[in-house]
Scaffold this motif. Structure first.
Motif, short mmCIF file in Angstrom:
data_model
loop_
_atom_site.label_atom_id
_atom_site.label_comp_id
_atom_site.label_asym_id
_atom_site.label_seq_id
_atom_site.Cartn_x
_atom_site.Cartn_y
_atom_site.Cartn_z
N SER A 1 0.84 -1.20 0.00
CA SER A 1 0.00 0.00 0.00
C SER A 1 0.86 1.24 0.00
O SER A 1 0.59 2.21 -0.72
N SER A 2 1.91 1.27 0.79
CA SER A 2 2.79 2.43 0.85
C SER A 2 3.47 2.68 -0.50
O SER A 2 3.58 3.82 -0.96
N ALA A 3 3.92 1.60 -1.15
CA ALA A 3 4.53 1.74 -2.47
C ALA A 3 3.52 2.24 -3.48
O ALA A 3 3.83 3.06 -4.35
N ALA A 4 2.28 1.76 -3.38
CA ALA A 4 1.23 2.20 -4.29
C ALA A 4 0.93 3.69 -4.10
O ALA A 4 0.72 4.41 -5.07
N ILE A 5 0.91 4.15 -2.85
CA ILE A 5 0.66 5.57 -2.58
C ILE A 5 1.76 6.42 -3.20
O ILE A 5 1.49 7.44 -3.83
N GLY A 6 3.02 6.00 -3.03
CA GLY A 6 4.12 6.74 -3.62
C GLY A 6 4.01 6.81 -5.13
O GLY A 6 4.24 7.88 -5.74
#
Length: 300
Positions: free
Chosen positions: A164-169
């Motif tokens: 999720s964090s990578a997707a947000i970035g």
């Protein structure tokens, strides 16, 4: 396949299907925006014939040469219609999924159609797209159709995981690059009503407090990305219910959906997570799959 040839480029799988042509068009527009190279690649397998001893590779190079030349002619024709400044075409021998996964090791991103020539017509996502999205070493964009030209939002799902964090970035980078607004969707579910009223632990769980906690966690997760991308307008959407449904509803008029893909080791990584799997099967706009192990920064 020489991996260095893909360095920093957008790799697009093209197999002659309408979806792959649409994927090439989307990728060309994105490559022009970020001023990077675009490579159209077609994977071919050696022709196989029958013999008294069973199936085997046809003798001679002529059948293979004809297949290669036909594919190259088609790639060149597609390339001539694209607006990107740096477009290359490549023919690779091997399985389509294997070629694209190999390209993902050094490519900036991989773009594929939602299904190819061999896909079952009742499915919205072909086996090649599924395999590439599951095992790619870089972000994968799956194209079913192009978004409305007026679409100006990117929708990203968030759940607190590394994916999720990578997707947000990745979503912030895309929003900044294209001048899109960003809608961050955090869907959460609560226990059944009877558990809330008479929980086994003997303490209550007020829904309002739970919602406040979700809102706080969402704001904290976005804070760092917003500081790095002050030009991006962000809208938070907290939904109590199905994450898949929330993302699909929020993306009705979006340019792109971005979801994370969880990795669970060698066995479980053979399939995508349920949310990303559901989204890419039903979304009407392009979907980006980004896993926590990938390098998701896409702005030059």
């Amino acid at each position: 396949m020489d991996e260095y040839l893909w360095n920093g480029r957008i790799a697009v799988g093209v197999d002659g299907s309408p979806e792959s042509r649409t994927a090439a068009l989307w990728a060309a527009q994105d490559a022009s925006q970020r001023r990077c190279g675009l490579t159209l690649v077609h994977a071919i397998l050696p022709p196989v014939g029958n013999s008294p001893f069973g199936a085997g590779m046809l003798s001679g190079l002529n059948p293979m040469a004809k297949v290669r030349q036909g594919a190259l002619t088609e790639l060149d024709e597609i390339a001539s219609t694209l607006t990107a400044a740096d477009v290359q075409t490549r023919i690779e021998v091997g399985s389509p999924s294997g070629i694209m996964i190999g390209a993902s090791e050094t490519a900036a991103m991989v773009v594929v159609g939602s299904r190819g020539q061999g896909g079952f017509k009742r499915l919205l996502l072909g086996s090649v797209s599924t395999q590439v999205a599951t095992h790619s070493a870089c972000p994968v964009i799956i194209i079913r159709s192009l978004p409305d030209p007026s679409a100006d939002t990117v929708v990203v799902g968030m759940d607190g995981t590394a994916g999720s964090s990578a997707a947000i970035g990745f979503a912030f980078d895309m929003a900044s690059l294209h001048g899109w607004r960003l809608i961050a969707v955090h869907a959460w579910e609560v226990p059944a009503y009877d558990l809330l009223v008479v929980p086994s632990a003997g303490t209550s769980m007020p829904l309002r407090d739970s919602a406040d906690d979700e809102a706080r966690l969402t704001a904290e997760a976005l804070a760092g990305f917003q500081a790095d991308h002050p030009d991006v307008v962000v809208e938070q959407s907290l939904v109590r219910g199905s994450a898949r449904n929330a993302l699909l509803e929020a993306s009705a008029s979006a340019a792109l959906i971005v979801v994370g893909s969880r990795r669970h080791g060698q066995v479980m990584s053979a399939v995508l997570g349920s949310v990303s799997h559901g989204v890419i099967h039903h979304a009407q706009v392009p979907v980006a799959i980004v896993s926590g192990h990938q390098s998701a920064t896409v702005v030059p």
